[in-house]
Scaffold this active site. Structure first.
Site, mmCIF file in Angstrom:
data_model
loop_
_atom_site.group_PDB
_atom_site.id
_atom_site.type_symbol
_atom_site.label_atom_id
_atom_site.label_comp_id
_atom_site.label_asym_id
_atom_site.label_seq_id
_atom_site.Cartn_x
_atom_site.Cartn_y
_atom_site.Cartn_z
ATOM 1 N N TYR A 66 0.890 -1.105 -0.056
ATOM 2 C CA TYR A 66 -0.017 0.148 -0.057
ATOM 3 C C TYR A 66 0.916 1.193 0.110
ATOM 4 C CZ TYR A 66 -3.698 3.003 1.232
ATOM 5 O OH TYR A 66 -4.517 4.255 1.098
ATOM 6 N N GLU A 94 -8.495 -14.263 3.446
ATOM 7 C CA GLU A 94 -9.934 -14.721 3.589
ATOM 8 C C GLU A 94 -10.935 -13.509 3.361
ATOM 9 O OE1 GLU A 94 -9.991 -17.019 7.285
ATOM 10 O OE2 GLU A 94 -8.696 -18.282 6.750
ATOM 11 N N THR A 95 -10.166 -12.320 3.445
ATOM 12 C CA THR A 95 -11.168 -11.276 3.335
ATOM 13 C C THR A 95 -10.904 -10.492 2.163
ATOM 14 O OG1 THR A 95 -9.515 -9.787 4.482
ATOM 15 C CG2 THR A 95 -10.987 -11.294 5.758
ATOM 16 N N HIS A 97 -9.781 -7.534 1.847
ATOM 17 C CA HIS A 97 -8.655 -6.753 2.042
ATOM 18 C C HIS A 97 -7.741 -6.862 0.689
ATOM 19 C CE1 HIS A 97 -5.687 -4.534 4.182
ATOM 20 N NE2 HIS A 97 -4.496 -5.430 3.538
ATOM 21 N N ARG A 136 6.951 -16.769 -9.388
ATOM 22 C CA ARG A 136 7.119 -15.550 -10.105
ATOM 23 C C ARG A 136 8.168 -14.584 -9.434
ATOM 24 N NH1 ARG A 136 2.600 -17.720 -10.589
ATOM 25 N NH2 ARG A 136 1.301 -17.787 -12.418
#
Length: 161
Positions: A66, A94-95, A97, A136
């Site tokens: 971020y 899991e969210t 976000h 990657r």
């Protein structure tokens, strides 16, 4: 999947400009360091392999992906830089976000590039799991850091014309 049969580090199909006339910034996320470390190594090695001088590469670290946008903006206060490479890794959890961070980073990097009228390269892995990221970051699909560095060289050369 786009990279399923592609090596991100293979540029044998194209001529890469010399990096020697240009100055580069690299901003790298400290989060997921087992992935971003190899991305940084790949980018740095690709730049120097193509002629960039080590003293012409400025590297800063930020806490997470971020913050890549802010880091790129800080680097571009140095008007002598010709391009900035943003390196990070966001892994699906899991969210939601993941979705918010990926979107914010992509839009933020674009905004910084337009604000400074300089190439700001998106070298951020957005993967479903750690193994995809490792694949990657020097694994079986090559190294996204190398791809980002080659893109920076090409865009710096294009901007200079």
């Amino acid at each position: 999947m786009a990279t399923q049969n592609k090596n991100l580090s293979d540029f044998s199909h194209m001529e890469v400009a010399s990096a020697s006339p240009y100055r580069f910034g690299i901003v790298v996320s400290q989060w997921n360091a087992e992935v971003t470390g190899p991305l940084l190594e790949g980018a740095f090695d690709a730049l120097t392999t193509h002629g960039a001088h080590e003293h012409a590469i400025k590297i800063i670290q930020v806490p997470g992906s971020y913050e890549l946008t802010s880091g790129a903006d800080m680097l571009l206060r140095d008007t002598s830089l010709d391009a900035v490479i943003c390196l990070g890794c966001v892994i699906q959890g899991e969210t939601k976000h993941f979705d918010y961070i990926c979107s914010a980073v992509a839009h933020g990097i674009t905004h910084v590039a337009l604000k400074h009228n300089k190439p700001v390269i998106f070298g951020v892995l957005t993967t479903d799991n750690l193994q995809q990221a490792l694949d990657r970051a020097g694994g079986r699909h090559g190294n996204k850091g190398v791809e980002a560095a080659i893109t920076a060289i090409q865009m710096a050369a294009l901007s200079a014309t």
